[in-house]
Write a protein that holds these residues in place. Sequence first.
Motif, PDB file in Angstrom:
ATOM      1  N   ILE A   3       3.976  15.176 -16.854  1.00  0.00           N
ATOM      2  CA  ILE A   3       2.550  15.359 -17.178  1.00  0.00           C
ATOM      3  C   ILE A   3       1.919  16.475 -16.348  1.00  0.00           C
ATOM      4  CG2 ILE A   3       0.279  14.264 -17.176  1.00  0.00           C
ATOM      5  CD1 ILE A   3       1.597  11.639 -17.877  1.00  0.00           C
ATOM      6  N   PRO A   4       2.106  16.526 -15.012  1.00  0.00           N
ATOM      7  CA  PRO A   4       1.512  17.634 -14.256  1.00  0.00           C
ATOM      8  C   PRO A   4       1.967  19.009 -14.735  1.00  0.00           C
ATOM      9  CG  PRO A   4       2.191  15.891 -12.758  1.00  0.00           C
ATOM     10  CD  PRO A   4       2.744  15.544 -14.107  1.00  0.00           C
ATOM     11  N   ILE A   5       3.242  19.127 -15.093  1.00  0.00           N
ATOM     12  CA  ILE A   5       3.734  20.403 -15.610  1.00  0.00           C
ATOM     13  C   ILE A   5       3.118  20.699 -16.966  1.00  0.00           C
ATOM     14  CG2 ILE A   5       5.799  21.589 -16.460  1.00  0.00           C
ATOM     15  CD1 ILE A   5       7.378  20.255 -14.241  1.00  0.00           C
ATOM     16  N   ALA A   6       2.979  19.668 -17.801  1.00  0.00           N
ATOM     17  CA  ALA A   6       2.342  19.847 -19.111  1.00  0.00           C
ATOM     18  C   ALA A   6       0.891  20.295 -18.951  1.00  0.00           C
ATOM     19  CB  ALA A   6       2.416  18.547 -19.915  1.00  0.00           C
ATOM     20  N   ILE A   7       0.191  19.761 -17.954  1.00  0.00           N
ATOM     21  CA  ILE A   7      -1.192  20.164 -17.692  1.00  0.00           C
ATOM     22  C   ILE A   7      -1.250  21.638 -17.320  1.00  0.00           C
ATOM     23  CG2 ILE A   7      -3.151  19.883 -16.104  1.00  0.00           C
ATOM     24  CD1 ILE A   7      -2.345  16.911 -15.883  1.00  0.00           C
ATOM     25  N   TYR A   8      -0.366  22.055 -16.426  1.00  0.00           N
ATOM     26  CA  TYR A   8      -0.384  23.438 -15.947  1.00  0.00           C
ATOM     27  C   TYR A   8      -0.144  24.428 -17.082  1.00  0.00           C
ATOM     28  CZ  TYR A   8       1.133  27.674 -13.562  1.00  0.00           C
ATOM     29  OH  TYR A   8       1.276  28.977 -13.153  1.00  0.00           O
ATOM     30  N   PHE A   9       0.879  24.181 -17.887  1.00  0.00           N
ATOM     31  CA  PHE A   9       1.220  25.146 -18.933  1.00  0.00           C
ATOM     32  C   PHE A   9       0.236  25.083 -20.098  1.00  0.00           C
ATOM     33  CE2 PHE A   9       5.235  25.208 -16.639  1.00  0.00           C
ATOM     34  CZ  PHE A   9       5.526  26.565 -16.661  1.00  0.00           C
ATOM     35  N   ALA A  10      -0.350  23.913 -20.346  1.00  0.00           N
ATOM     36  CA  ALA A  10      -1.387  23.837 -21.381  1.00  0.00           C
ATOM     37  C   ALA A  10      -2.605  24.651 -20.954  1.00  0.00           C
ATOM     38  CB  ALA A  10      -1.771  22.380 -21.624  1.00  0.00           C
ATOM     39  N   ALA A  37       0.836  -1.205   0.000  1.00  0.00           N
ATOM     40  CA  ALA A  37       0.000   0.000   0.000  1.00  0.00           C
ATOM     41  C   ALA A  37       0.869   1.253   0.000  1.00  0.00           C
ATOM     42  CB  ALA A  37      -0.927  -0.012   1.211  1.00  0.00           C
ATOM     43  N   ALA A  38       1.949   1.216   0.775  1.00  0.00           N
ATOM     44  CA  ALA A  38       2.857   2.356   0.837  1.00  0.00           C
ATOM     45  C   ALA A  38       3.495   2.620  -0.525  1.00  0.00           C
ATOM     46  CB  ALA A  38       3.942   2.096   1.878  1.00  0.00           C
ATOM     47  N   THR A  39       3.844   1.549  -1.233  1.00  0.00           N
ATOM     48  CA  THR A  39       4.460   1.689  -2.552  1.00  0.00           C
ATOM     49  C   THR A  39       3.503   2.342  -3.543  1.00  0.00           C
ATOM     50  OG1 THR A  39       5.756  -0.310  -2.125  1.00  0.00           O
ATOM     51  CG2 THR A  39       5.632   0.450  -4.408  1.00  0.00           C
ATOM     52  N   VAL A  40       2.245   1.926  -3.498  1.00  0.00           N
ATOM     53  CA  VAL A  40       1.244   2.514  -4.401  1.00  0.00           C
ATOM     54  C   VAL A  40       1.046   3.992  -4.094  1.00  0.00           C
ATOM     55  CG1 VAL A  40      -1.184   2.494  -5.053  1.00  0.00           C
ATOM     56  CG2 VAL A  40       0.041   0.358  -4.815  1.00  0.00           C
ATOM     57  N   LEU A  41       0.952   4.324  -2.817  1.00  0.00           N
ATOM     58  CA  LEU A  41       0.759   5.720  -2.425  1.00  0.00           C
ATOM     59  C   LEU A  41       1.942   6.589  -2.854  1.00  0.00           C
ATOM     60  CD1 LEU A  41      -0.732   5.276   1.171  1.00  0.00           C
ATOM     61  CD2 LEU A  41      -1.931   6.078  -0.873  1.00  0.00           C
ATOM     62  N   SER A  42       3.146   6.079  -2.654  1.00  0.00           N
ATOM     63  CA  SER A  42       4.323   6.855  -3.048  1.00  0.00           C
ATOM     64  C   SER A  42       4.416   6.972  -4.566  1.00  0.00           C
ATOM     65  CB  SER A  42       5.596   6.225  -2.475  1.00  0.00           C
ATOM     66  OG  SER A  42       5.789   4.911  -2.961  1.00  0.00           O
ATOM     67  N   PHE A  43       4.027   5.911  -5.289  1.00  0.00           N
ATOM     68  CA  PHE A  43       4.017   5.963  -6.752  1.00  0.00           C
ATOM     69  C   PHE A  43       3.049   7.041  -7.235  1.00  0.00           C
ATOM     70  CE2 PHE A  43       2.365   4.891 -10.905  1.00  0.00           C
ATOM     71  CZ  PHE A  43       3.482   4.508 -11.628  1.00  0.00           C
ATOM     72  N   ALA A  44       1.835   7.032  -6.674  1.00  0.00           N
ATOM     73  CA  ALA A  44       0.823   8.006  -7.086  1.00  0.00           C
ATOM     74  C   ALA A  44       1.263   9.424  -6.746  1.00  0.00           C
ATOM     75  CB  ALA A  44      -0.509   7.685  -6.414  1.00  0.00           C
ATOM     76  N   ARG A  45       1.891   9.591  -5.586  1.00  0.00           N
ATOM     77  CA  ARG A  45       2.354  10.930  -5.201  1.00  0.00           C
ATOM     78  C   ARG A  45       3.477  11.400  -6.102  1.00  0.00           C
ATOM     79  NH1 ARG A  45       2.660  15.105  -5.096  1.00  0.00           N
ATOM     80  NH2 ARG A  45       2.841  16.703  -3.489  1.00  0.00           N
ATOM     81  N   ALA A  46       4.395  10.495  -6.435  1.00  0.00           N
ATOM     82  CA  ALA A  46       5.500  10.860  -7.323  1.00  0.00           C
ATOM     83  C   ALA A  46       4.990  11.195  -8.716  1.00  0.00           C
ATOM     84  CB  ALA A  46       6.518   9.718  -7.386  1.00  0.00           C
ATOM     85  N   LEU A  47       3.990  10.454  -9.181  1.00  0.00           N
ATOM     86  CA  LEU A  47       3.424  10.703 -10.509  1.00  0.00           C
ATOM     87  C   LEU A  47       2.766  12.073 -10.575  1.00  0.00           C
ATOM     88  CD1 LEU A  47       2.754   9.537 -13.339  1.00  0.00           C
ATOM     89  CD2 LEU A  47       0.639   8.645 -12.344  1.00  0.00           C
ATOM     90  N   GLY A  48       2.132  12.501  -9.489  1.00  0.00           N
ATOM     91  CA  GLY A  48       1.421  13.777  -9.485  1.00  0.00           C
ATOM     92  C   GLY A  48       2.229  14.956  -9.000  1.00  0.00           C
TER      93      GLY A  48
END
Length: 228
Positions: free
Chosen positions: A177-184, A147-158
Amino acid sequence: MNFDASPVWISLKTTFTATFITFFIGIAVAYLMVNYNGKLRNILDTILTLPLVLPPTVAGFFLLLIFGINSPIGKLLSKIGINIIFSWPATVIAAAVIAFPLMYKTTKAAFEQIDRNIVSAARTLGVSEWKVFWKVVLPLAWPGIGAATVLSFARALGEFGATLMIAGNIPNKTETIPIAIYFAAENGEMDKAFMWVLLIVAISTIVILLMNYWNDYQQKNIYGVRRN
């Protein structure tokens, strides 16, 4: 609309690398903290958890101070030809720092829930500390570690704020991707931003679903039951 897939590969490469780092460091630090009863326990735990509650831009600012060209670490790295700021490794560092507290706190909670009598019994039988950890503690805590691995993966992705501070927005290099979302969205390209949003939601959903099924399978094998 021209589609540049580089943010996908940069995000996935960054996220998997950061998760790999936080996985091993998080488990090691969590186990050390569970077995540490010194006076600095609460202070150390606070420092390790701090990136979880700080704004990511604040964490990014501290990373700039640590790895900037005028810092002792930055000067040392520059002497051997390494520059962290505005490079791909900077995206990994930012993601790992922000994701680490989730890996650490969740894994630490999993270790704390283990029946200490089981661990003590293994030690009484003369089992070495390494075997106690590898053969007893780790298998019992594995669902929590998953569970910790999934949470850290999701946090790192975002991760966005700290990444933008230390790595910037360099196409084909540090644009996640998050940076691409912001600037788009900032440029009024809402269709492009929405596409990136759908993609990152899809990736996160798939990872969490796979981990949930894997945890069910693991618990069935360990306990011989299936969760309803």
